[in-house]
Design a protein around this motif. Structure first.
Motif, mmCIF file in Angstrom:
data_model
loop_
_atom_site.group_PDB
_atom_site.id
_atom_site.type_symbol
_atom_site.label_atom_id
_atom_site.label_comp_id
_atom_site.label_asym_id
_atom_site.label_seq_id
_atom_site.Cartn_x
_atom_site.Cartn_y
_atom_site.Cartn_z
ATOM 1 N N SER A 73 3.483 30.179 14.120
ATOM 2 C CA SER A 73 2.044 29.918 14.104
ATOM 3 C C SER A 73 1.319 30.624 12.967
ATOM 4 N N TYR A 74 2.037 31.432 12.176
ATOM 5 C CA TYR A 74 1.371 32.177 11.107
ATOM 6 C C TYR A 74 0.849 31.242 10.026
ATOM 7 N N LYS A 75 -0.378 31.498 9.597
ATOM 8 C CA LYS A 75 -0.993 30.701 8.531
ATOM 9 C C LYS A 75 -0.369 31.096 7.196
ATOM 10 N N PRO A 76 0.116 30.135 6.407
ATOM 11 C CA PRO A 76 0.658 30.487 5.087
ATOM 12 C C PRO A 76 -0.425 31.074 4.195
ATOM 13 N N ASP A 77 -0.098 32.159 3.501
ATOM 14 C CA ASP A 77 -1.063 32.809 2.617
ATOM 15 C C ASP A 77 -0.280 33.431 1.457
ATOM 16 N N GLU A 78 -0.258 32.726 0.334
ATOM 17 C CA GLU A 78 0.542 33.197 -0.797
ATOM 18 C C GLU A 78 0.047 34.550 -1.301
ATOM 19 N N ASN A 79 0.995 35.430 -1.588
ATOM 20 C CA ASN A 79 0.654 36.757 -2.097
ATOM 21 C C ASN A 79 1.819 37.247 -2.944
ATOM 22 N N LYS A 80 1.575 37.358 -4.234
ATOM 23 C CA LYS A 80 2.636 37.707 -5.178
ATOM 24 C C LYS A 80 3.107 39.153 -5.045
ATOM 25 N N ALA A 93 14.915 38.866 3.412
ATOM 26 C CA ALA A 93 14.541 40.273 3.299
ATOM 27 C C ALA A 93 13.523 40.356 2.180
ATOM 28 N N ALA A 94 12.349 40.894 2.484
ATOM 29 C CA ALA A 94 11.279 40.947 1.492
ATOM 30 C C ALA A 94 10.648 42.335 1.480
ATOM 31 N N LYS A 95 10.054 42.674 0.341
ATOM 32 C CA LYS A 95 9.408 43.980 0.182
ATOM 33 C C LYS A 95 7.914 43.863 0.472
ATOM 34 N N LYS A 96 7.456 44.662 1.430
ATOM 35 C CA LYS A 96 6.037 44.764 1.759
ATOM 36 C C LYS A 96 5.407 45.892 0.946
ATOM 37 N N PRO A 97 4.282 45.641 0.304
ATOM 38 C CA PRO A 97 3.621 46.739 -0.404
ATOM 39 C C PRO A 97 2.894 47.664 0.564
ATOM 40 N N ALA A 101 -0.646 45.065 6.229
ATOM 41 C CA ALA A 101 -0.113 45.012 7.593
ATOM 42 C C ALA A 101 1.107 44.095 7.641
ATOM 43 N N THR A 102 2.017 44.376 8.560
ATOM 44 C CA THR A 102 3.198 43.524 8.725
ATOM 45 C C THR A 102 2.815 42.159 9.271
ATOM 46 N N HIS A 103 1.912 42.134 10.240
ATOM 47 C CA HIS A 103 1.538 40.879 10.898
ATOM 48 C C HIS A 103 0.061 40.928 11.272
ATOM 49 N N PRO A 104 -0.559 39.780 11.540
ATOM 50 C CA PRO A 104 -1.987 39.771 11.882
ATOM 51 C C PRO A 104 -2.227 40.405 13.251
ATOM 52 N N ASP A 105 -3.417 40.963 13.436
ATOM 53 C CA ASP A 105 -3.851 41.347 14.776
ATOM 54 C C ASP A 105 -4.980 40.410 15.195
ATOM 55 N N GLU A 106 -5.627 40.716 16.313
ATOM 56 C CA GLU A 106 -6.645 39.782 16.831
ATOM 57 C C GLU A 106 -7.836 39.632 15.888
ATOM 58 N N ASN A 107 -8.039 40.608 15.008
ATOM 59 C CA ASN A 107 -9.177 40.540 14.089
ATOM 60 C C ASN A 107 -8.813 40.005 12.704
ATOM 61 N N ASP A 108 -7.526 39.866 12.447
ATOM 62 C CA ASP A 108 -7.066 39.505 11.100
ATOM 63 C C ASP A 108 -6.088 38.350 11.220
ATOM 64 N N LYS A 109 -6.498 37.174 10.802
ATOM 65 C CA LYS A 109 -5.666 35.982 10.974
ATOM 66 C C LYS A 109 -4.756 35.708 9.772
ATOM 67 N N GLY A 110 -4.882 36.485 8.719
ATOM 68 C CA GLY A 110 -4.061 36.229 7.539
ATOM 69 C C GLY A 110 -4.002 37.433 6.639
ATOM 70 N N HIS A 111 -3.509 37.216 5.417
ATOM 71 C CA HIS A 111 -3.437 38.256 4.386
ATOM 72 C C HIS A 111 -2.454 39.362 4.747
ATOM 73 N N MET A 118 5.547 33.400 5.206
ATOM 74 C CA MET A 118 5.389 32.047 5.740
ATOM 75 C C MET A 118 5.043 31.063 4.628
ATOM 76 N N ALA A 119 4.212 31.496 3.679
ATOM 77 C CA ALA A 119 3.878 30.630 2.541
ATOM 78 C C ALA A 119 5.135 30.284 1.749
ATOM 79 N N HIS A 120 5.990 31.265 1.530
ATOM 80 C CA HIS A 120 7.252 31.038 0.823
ATOM 81 C C HIS A 120 8.109 30.029 1.579
ATOM 82 N N VAL A 121 8.199 30.194 2.902
ATOM 83 C CA VAL A 121 9.018 29.295 3.723
ATOM 84 C C VAL A 121 8.468 27.873 3.680
ATOM 85 N N VAL A 122 7.168 27.729 3.872
ATOM 86 C CA VAL A 122 6.546 26.401 3.862
ATOM 87 C C VAL A 122 6.710 25.727 2.504
#
Length: 284
Positions: A73-80, A93-97, A101-111, A118-122
């Motif tokens: 259900s994650y919204k794709p959001d490209e981020n280089k 396996a990907a590097k998080k800067p 955040a690792t995943h959205p919370d109730e206040n943050d639906k993306g980024h 998910m953007a890469h997968v889509v």
């Protein structure tokens, strides 16, 4: 793979294996998953022809596994700033800067990290991406992401059974005296702070092993590996012994110029459950 179908290819690694044996015994897929895949005729040969689940297969037989309703259900959001380090049919396996955040919370639906993956997968025709573990927002480094439900279940179990080695680099305040050691202190919530953890007798068992990589004038670079995966474990343990992670203000660390703390998930090592090969993924 089209946009509404998650699937993967698999080449059998031994003679005489059956589809039933692969799913139930080798991969220990849940009964509900196995039943649904059988009803959906979800395992085919390379030409798309459904196969008998109990027929022994030759080594090197190519199978296609399909998951009709497996979508994330994650919204794709490209981020280089999120970098793909490893990818196959089953896993990313990907590097998080640091600072993401690792995943959205109730206040943050993306980024977040998983939105970027998910953007890469889509963009590559897929529909499924689920993180296997997470990193604190301020920690940079490697996160594993499953590309289909069986991979998610398998890697979840490997995390639980501690068969995935996760190695971190941390720069901690002060000069550590011990060249190597084990920090074994139970960790629980801090009643006086909504997010902080602390060493407490009633907490969960937590074990961190470490060795020194390099000593500096006022800090020490250490390599740390987790035997358990408690929230903020490395940060809490090193703070408890008087050497908080540099920049980790929450746990008493000294301030850094960029406001981030010096903790990186540097390396993961495991036997790949599908290829059975030793797999090492590292940030250089």
């Amino acid at each position: 793979m089209n946009s509404d179908m998650t699937s993967f290819r698999y080449e059998t690694t031994k003679y005489g294996v059956t589809i039933e044996g692969l799913l139930r015994n080798d991969w220990q897929a849940g009964k509900k998953t196995v039943h649904q895949m059988r009803m959906d005729k979800a395992v085919t040969d390379s030409a798309g022809v459904p196969l008998d689940w109990r027929t022994p297969l030759a080594e090197g037989t190519e199978l296609l596994f399909h998951f009709k309703d497996a979508q994330s259900s994650y919204k794709p959001d490209e981020n280089k700033s999120v970098t793909i380090l490893f990818e196959d049919e089953h896993l990313i396996a990907a590097k998080k800067p640091a600072g993401m955040a690792t995943h959205p919370d109730e206040n943050d639906k993306g980024h977040t990290f998983i939105n970027a993956v998910m953007a890469h997968v889509v963009n590559n025709g897929g529909a499924y991406a689920e993180h296997v573990h997470r990193l604190d927002k301020g920690t940079e480094g490697i996160i594993l992401v499953a590309k289909h439900p069986i991979a998610k279940a398998l890697f979840d179990r490997m995390i639980e059974e501690r068969s995935i080695t996760r190695i971190y680099h941390a720069e901690v305040d002060g000069r550590l005296k011990r060249i190597r050691g084990t920090l074994q202190y139970p960790i629980g919530r801090d009643r006086h702070h909504p997010t902080r953890r602390r060493v407490t007798p009633g907490g969960q068992d937590a074990v961190t092993r470490f060795k020194i990589i390099e000593r500096f004038d006022d800090s020490t670079l250490v390599e740390a590996s987790l035997e358990t995966g408690r929230t903020h474990q490395i940060r809490v343990h090193f703070s408890h012994i008087g050497h908080p992670v540099k920049g980790d203000i929450l746990y008493g660390g000294s301030e850094t110029e960029d406001g981030t703390y010096r903790l990186t998930a540097k390396k993961v090592q495991f036997i790949h459950p599908f290829t059975l090969k030793q797999t090492n993924i590292e940030i250089h």
